[in-house]
Design a protein around this motif. Structure first.
Motif, PDB file in Angstrom:
ATOM      1  N   PRO A  34       0.831  -1.214   0.000  1.00 55.10           N
ATOM      2  CA  PRO A  34       0.000   0.000   0.000  1.00 55.10           C
ATOM      3  C   PRO A  34       0.858   1.254   0.000  1.00 55.10           C
ATOM      4  CG  PRO A  34       0.052  -0.966   2.192  1.00 55.10           C
ATOM      5  CD  PRO A  34       0.765  -1.932   1.282  1.00 55.10           C
ATOM      6  N   ALA A  38      -2.111   5.644   2.620  1.00 59.56           N
ATOM      7  CA  ALA A  38      -3.316   4.868   2.326  1.00 59.56           C
ATOM      8  C   ALA A  38      -4.423   5.142   3.335  1.00 59.56           C
ATOM      9  CB  ALA A  38      -2.982   3.378   2.291  1.00 59.56           C
ATOM     10  N   VAL A 174      -4.409  -5.075  -6.945  1.00 59.06           N
ATOM     11  CA  VAL A 174      -3.449  -5.253  -5.854  1.00 59.06           C
ATOM     12  C   VAL A 174      -2.876  -6.665  -5.833  1.00 59.06           C
ATOM     13  CG1 VAL A 174      -3.232  -5.334  -3.336  1.00 59.06           C
ATOM     14  CG2 VAL A 174      -4.448  -3.446  -4.424  1.00 59.06           C
ATOM     15  N   CYS A 222     -11.454   0.002   0.476  1.00 60.92           N
ATOM     16  CA  CYS A 222     -10.337  -0.828   0.023  1.00 60.92           C
ATOM     17  C   CYS A 222      -8.995  -0.249   0.466  1.00 60.92           C
ATOM     18  CB  CYS A 222     -10.376  -0.963  -1.496  1.00 60.92           C
ATOM     19  SG  CYS A 222     -11.663  -2.061  -2.110  1.00 60.92           S
ATOM     20  N   MET A 223      -8.854   1.063   0.433  1.00 61.73           N
ATOM     21  CA  MET A 223      -7.595   1.666   0.867  1.00 61.73           C
ATOM     22  C   MET A 223      -7.339   1.382   2.346  1.00 61.73           C
ATOM     23  SD  MET A 223      -6.009   3.180  -1.660  1.00 61.73           S
ATOM     24  CE  MET A 223      -4.959   4.464  -0.973  1.00 61.73           C
ATOM     25  N   TRP A 226      -6.486  -2.271   2.731  1.00 56.89           N
ATOM     26  CA  TRP A 226      -5.155  -2.532   2.170  1.00 56.89           C
ATOM     27  C   TRP A 226      -4.083  -2.270   3.225  1.00 56.89           C
ATOM     28  CZ3 TRP A 226      -3.073   0.345  -2.820  1.00 56.89           C
ATOM     29  CH2 TRP A 226      -2.013  -0.408  -3.359  1.00 56.89           C
ATOM     30  N   ARG A 227      -4.233  -1.172   3.949  1.00 59.04           N
ATOM     31  CA  ARG A 227      -3.277  -0.873   5.010  1.00 59.04           C
ATOM     32  C   ARG A 227      -3.435  -1.843   6.171  1.00 59.04           C
ATOM     33  NH1 ARG A 227       1.481   0.733   5.427  1.00 59.04           N
ATOM     34  NH2 ARG A 227       1.043   2.583   4.141  1.00 59.04           N
ATOM     35  N   GLU A 230      -1.777  -5.081   5.408  1.00 62.22           N
ATOM     36  CA  GLU A 230      -0.405  -4.943   4.927  1.00 62.22           C
ATOM     37  C   GLU A 230       0.567  -5.963   5.530  1.00 62.22           C
ATOM     38  OE1 GLU A 230       3.710  -3.529   4.757  1.00 62.22           O
ATOM     39  OE2 GLU A 230       2.435  -3.513   6.540  1.00 62.22           O
TER      40      GLU A 230
END
Length: 247
Positions: A34, A38, A174, A222-223, A226-227, A230
């Motif tokens: 990410p 993010a 991703v 989603c952001m 994503w983090r 991670e």
């Protein structure tokens, strides 16, 4: 007196087989890492969608309803035609198939041993629909545009089809594509989401602001995920890179 012969150099020591643990793994690229901001970007996008919903919920006529009305009026056309048929295909793609496609991706990832990516895809593509879209629909309870051309349920805000389209293309970008191909995928993803947004308004199934909020909520969710994923995705990326080194 004879000249002494040169002493041959000692043979080099036998080469040791390098230990797998000592060989540096190449820079991993699957799944993608990410960006640094993010969390901030995801929070802003998600809050933007929530703010649109709050304005709709507390106002009899939101300030942007005029834009929604003008956009809907500009799309009045004959109900038949190739464009309506194409929009109907996207409606089915974002409806029942909106769940089938993420589940198929999750199954393929798990078959290849990438259960961490599968868990991320399941959370982003399936769980967020239950935790984000459905509560927003019930809270805002916005009526649909009059006379939709497809079968719809109650609650126009936000667009669940657009939300699902964003989460699907985000997860695929991703988890599936390497960096060079990923750049082209983001261009295709943006075009696909824009076409999905247009199709929802063309079918008079949702207001323009509903589709904008669906895109913001999907990208923001989603952001943030994503983090949050991670560490798991980094571990999987290192395994993928190490395995590719020994193929």
């Amino acid at each position: 007196m004879s000249r002494p012969s040169a002493v041959p150099p000692p043979p080099p020591p036998p080469a040791r087989r390098a230990s797998r643990s000592l060989i540096p793994a190449p820079r991993h690229h699957l799944p993608a890492a990410p960006p640094r901001h993010a969390v901030a970007v995801g929070a802003v996008l998600l809050l933007g969608a929530l703010l649109i919903g709050l304005v709709i919920a507390v106002s009899e006529r939101p300030s942007f309803q005029g834009i929604d009305d003008r956009w809907a009026a500009s799309l009045h056309s004959a109900r038949g035609g190739a464009l309506t048929g194409f929009a109907g295909v996207l409606d089915r793609l974002g409806g029942p198939l909106g769940t089938v496609l993420p589940l198929g991706l999750i199954g393929c990832l798990c078959v290849y041993g990438r259960w961490r990516s599968g868990l991320f895809a399941f959370t982003a593509g399936i769980v967020t629909n239950v935790l984000v879209v459905i509560p927003l629909k019930r809270f805002v309870d916005r009526p649909r545009p009059p006379h939709p051309w497809v079968l719809v349920t109650d609650g126009s805000f936000p667009s669940g089809q657009v939300f699902s389209a964003v989460t699907l293309v985000f997860v695929v970008g991703v988890l599936v594509f390497p960096p060079r191909a990923r750049r082209w995928w983001w261009l295709f993803a943006a075009l696909y989401v824009a076409v999905m947004m247009f199709s929802r308004t063309w079918l008079h199934a949702q207001w323009l602001s509903d589709t904008v909020a669906g895109a913001l909520a999907g990208a923001g969710s989603c952001m943030l995920l994503w983090r949050a994923f991670e560490p798991l995705l980094r571990t999987e990326a290192e395994r993928v890179a190490a395995d590719s080194l020994w193929l």
